[in-house]
Design an enzyme around this catalytic site. Structure first.
Site, PDB file in Angstrom:
ATOM      1  N   ASP A  13       0.442  -1.624  -0.303  1.00 24.23           N
ATOM      2  CA  ASP A  13      -0.195  -0.159   0.198  1.00 24.23           C
ATOM      3  C   ASP A  13       0.879   1.392  -0.001  1.00 24.23           C
ATOM      4  O   ASP A  13       1.205   2.177   1.187  1.00 24.23           O
ATOM      5  CB  ASP A  13      -0.357  -0.218   0.851  1.00 24.23           C
ATOM      6  CG  ASP A  13      -1.926   1.109   0.981  1.00 24.23           C
ATOM      7  OD1 ASP A  13      -2.104   1.705   0.047  1.00 24.23           O
ATOM      8  OD2 ASP A  13      -2.900   0.884   1.682  1.00 24.23           O
ATOM      9  N   CYS A  48       0.862   4.523   2.011  1.00 24.39           N
ATOM     10  CA  CYS A  48      -0.469   4.383   3.321  1.00 24.39           C
ATOM     11  C   CYS A  48      -0.385   6.056   4.433  1.00 24.39           C
ATOM     12  O   CYS A  48       1.153   5.667   4.254  1.00 24.39           O
ATOM     13  CB  CYS A  48      -0.391   3.417   3.254  1.00 24.39           C
ATOM     14  SG  CYS A  48      -1.278   3.042   4.817  1.00 24.39           S
ATOM     15  N   TYR A  81      -8.782   4.033   7.680  1.00 24.20           N
ATOM     16  CA  TYR A  81     -10.307   4.169   8.577  1.00 24.20           C
ATOM     17  C   TYR A  81     -10.744   5.159   8.620  1.00 24.20           C
ATOM     18  O   TYR A  81      -9.943   7.159   8.280  1.00 24.20           O
ATOM     19  CB  TYR A  81     -10.330   3.894  10.512  1.00 24.20           C
ATOM     20  CG  TYR A  81      -9.148   4.802  10.858  1.00 24.20           C
ATOM     21  CD1 TYR A  81      -9.155   6.072  10.970  1.00 24.20           C
ATOM     22  CD2 TYR A  81      -8.250   3.593  10.785  1.00 24.20           C
ATOM     23  CE1 TYR A  81      -8.148   6.339  11.854  1.00 24.20           C
ATOM     24  CE2 TYR A  81      -6.753   4.354  11.389  1.00 24.20           C
ATOM     25  CZ  TYR A  81      -7.533   5.216  11.678  1.00 24.20           C
ATOM     26  OH  TYR A  81      -6.306   6.109  12.470  1.00 24.20           O
ATOM     27  N   GLY A 107      -2.439   6.871  14.040  1.00 24.88           N
ATOM     28  CA  GLY A 107      -3.441   6.268  13.815  1.00 24.88           C
ATOM     29  C   GLY A 107      -3.907   5.301  15.296  1.00 24.88           C
ATOM     30  O   GLY A 107      -2.517   3.932  15.505  1.00 24.88           O
ATOM     31  N   THR A 141      -6.328   2.371  17.400  1.00 23.10           N
ATOM     32  CA  THR A 141      -7.313   1.232  16.718  1.00 23.10           C
ATOM     33  C   THR A 141      -8.203   1.587  17.202  1.00 23.10           C
ATOM     34  O   THR A 141      -8.614   2.788  17.811  1.00 23.10           O
ATOM     35  CB  THR A 141      -6.706   0.010  17.498  1.00 23.10           C
ATOM     36  OG1 THR A 141      -6.785  -0.049  19.205  1.00 23.10           O
ATOM     37  CG2 THR A 141      -5.195  -0.975  17.278  1.00 23.10           C
ATOM     38  N   HIS A 179       4.414   4.587  13.523  1.00 24.75           N
ATOM     39  CA  HIS A 179       3.124   5.227  12.916  1.00 24.75           C
ATOM     40  C   HIS A 179       2.135   4.956  13.215  1.00 24.75           C
ATOM     41  O   HIS A 179       0.702   5.223  12.870  1.00 24.75           O
ATOM     42  CB  HIS A 179       3.435   4.234  11.523  1.00 24.75           C
ATOM     43  CG  HIS A 179       2.770   2.954  10.829  1.00 24.75           C
ATOM     44  ND1 HIS A 179       3.149   1.839  12.349  1.00 24.75           N
ATOM     45  CD2 HIS A 179       1.875   2.232  10.316  1.00 24.75           C
ATOM     46  CE1 HIS A 179       2.486   1.053  11.496  1.00 24.75           C
ATOM     47  NE2 HIS A 179       1.718   0.891  10.652  1.00 24.75           N
ATOM     48  N   GLY A 198       0.781  -1.437  15.379  1.00 28.61           N
ATOM     49  CA  GLY A 198       1.278  -2.416  14.991  1.00 28.61           C
ATOM     50  C   GLY A 198       0.662  -3.731  16.002  1.00 28.61           C
ATOM     51  O   GLY A 198       0.039  -4.091  16.955  1.00 28.61           O
TER      52      GLY A 198
END
Length: 507
Positions: A121, A124, A230, A404, A406, A430, A433
């Site tokens: 990706d 991303c 998301y 970000g 979860t 990032h 994980g």
């Protein structure tokens, strides 16, 4: 294949250093290591890395090698400098682990570029949009907002976008990035100024993108996709650095923001696939023997290496346009609910970061400036105050870094540091994980329990695929707060403010 038969044989090559949260992978763990490996983890996160090694040896892990072995394998690639670096959210991935940073000397004719070091990706990344609204303004409209966002932003595998274009328009978009979005009226000029690389890769050339990749991308502009992607409505939960937060337009708790996490969709995936197939076939021409075929690569300056760089740049541009298109759709949704223009709602982009990318950058190595090709896979650029590539608005605080969380947990905004430039090629974590595979998550977690937990936290949820409820549950991931704190304590990024979700839109 792992060189060592027992987990103890792996652990003896991993040593704790005198620097906080830094472990070293010594040469010898795998044959042919050119540099050592550096792992940034605290003691709790180190246990997850150890567990991954043990589970692999018991054949209870994924088909990927453990992250520690992958970090060591990357250190064997031609032209790598300083160290193969793992960040606290590291976990096994294709070839390179997710959470790996590796830089290659542009002046070394043997130095390589590897699609596995970018990921499937391509670009991303994460975008954060602020508003002048506060939680009290939206709490009675929370469900309505969640549904309208879900209706406006196409989600799920194979979803098709409302931002339609023909082949000629797509070629322009792949070449121009966010300049195309501004020209077409989907972005404000200010948006691109607060975007990594101003939302345009100068390497991009759509001529090097295959017909198949273009076909996959042409209908997916402005789509979220599935998996861990998301769109969230979030509120500011804690402010750690008021001066830096103020520069980003954040001054009080409970301020409403929108976070969008997505990438280059099927177009980027096809570009990565095309390049891996080509490089695996051509490596022998350059006398490259990789320790793992998933590390397929070619010299940076070879025709194949340059072709991939140009195609990757085009995918980066597509991803920036994709997030810009969803920003346009989110602005429309908020404008409709609150009967105000997006400008009146102060819906400005705070920043947009990539965490799957390879870029040519200048870094100090042994006291000298060198041009390096920095691969960041599941890691974020973290440039310090006064760096020339940091936007003017953020020169005094450093580059904003969007982390970000979860589904149902915190997200963070950090800022870059000089120590990151010195130690991690200007990079930090990032996200959280993964800790559990998608299959394990589906087997171990209950759909109703996860939904109940979200309801208890007053989080509205809209999801296209019910299985994602378990796959993307907080229990499937590492603790994002531990990851962020590890980076903060290590000095490679600084905490600025924290957000919590009130509405989650997923594929």
């Amino acid at each position: 294949m792992m060189k060592h038969g027992k987990s103890e044989d792996v652990f003896k090559y991993i040593e704790k250093t005198n620097e906080k949260n830094l472990y070293r992978i010594n040469k010898g763990l795998v044959p042919g290591m050119n540099v050592e490996g550096n792992i940034y983890v605290n003691e709790k996160l180190k246990l997850l890395i150890d567990e991954e090694i043990k589970m692999y040896q018991l054949n209870k892990c994924s088909t990927f090698l453990p992250a520690v072995i992958q970090i060591a394998n990357v250190s064997t690639l031609p032209g790598i400098v300083k160290a193969s670096i793992a960040l606290p959210d590291v976990h096994a991935g294709y070839g390179f682990s997710i959470g790996n940073v590796a830089a290659f000397d542009m002046n070394n004719e043997k130095a390589v570029i590897s699609p596995g070091g970018v990921g499937f990706d391509i670009n991303c990344g994460v975008r954060l949009i602020r508003t002048n609204l506060f939680y009290n303004d939206i709490k009675d409209k929370q469900e309505e907002l969640a549904q309208l966002l879900f209706n406006h932003i196409p989600v799920g595998v194979g979803s098709q976008g409302f931002i339609l274009c023909n082949q000629n328009n797509l070629d322009d978009a792949l070449s121009l990035g966010m300049d195309w979005s501004v020209k077409e009226g989907y972005s404000w000029i200010e948006d691109k100024l607060n975007c990594e690389d101003n939302g345009r890769s100068l390497y991009a050339n759509s001529d090097y993108v295959s017909v198949r990749a273009k076909k996959r991308g042409i209908t997916q502009m402005g789509t979220l996709g599935a998996g861990n992607h998301y769109a969230e409505i979030q509120i500011v939960d804690e402010i750690y650095n008021k001066k830096s937060a103020k520069l980003m337009g954040i001054e009080k708790k409970n301020q409403v923001c929108i976070m969008i996490h997505s990438g280059s969709r099927g177009l980027g995936h096809q570009i990565a696939t095309d390049a891996l197939i080509e490089m695996e076939k051509i490596m022998s021409k350059y006398k490259i023997n990789v320790i793992d075929k998933q590390l397929a690569c070619t010299p940076i300056h070879s025709p194949e290496g340059q072709n991939y760089l140009k195609a990757m740049g085009a995918a980066c541009n597509f991803a920036w346009i994709n997030r810009s298109s969803m920003t346009f759709l989110a602005r429309q949704a908020f404008s409709k609910i609150f009967n105000q223009s997006p400008d009146d709602l102060d819906m400005h982009v705070i920043y947009d970061v990539s965490h799957n990318i390879a870029k040519i950058e200048e870094h100090f190595i042994n006291g000298k400036v060198q041009n390096l090709l920095v691969h960041r896979k599941g890691s974020t650029r973290a440039f310090p105050p006064f760096h020339p590539l940091v936007p003017l608005d953020y020169q005094y605080c450093g580059q904003p870094i969007l982390i970000g969380g979860t589904m149902g947990t915190y997200s963070y905004v950090l800022t870059g540091t000089e120590k990151a430039m010195e130690n991690t090629f200007g990079s930090t974590c990032h996200g959280a994980g993964r800790a559990l595979s998608r299959n394990k998550s589906r087997n171990a977690l209950s759909y109703s329990d996860v939904l109940s937990n979200l309801k208890e936290k007053n989080i509205s949820i809209r999801v296209a695929s019910p299985k994602l409820i378990m796959e993307e549950a907080p229990e499937s991931y590492k603790n994002v707060s531990e990851v962020v704190q590890t980076c903060h304590d290590s000095g490679i990024s600084n905490k600025c403010f924290r957000l919590r979700p009130v509405a989650v839109i997923k594929g």
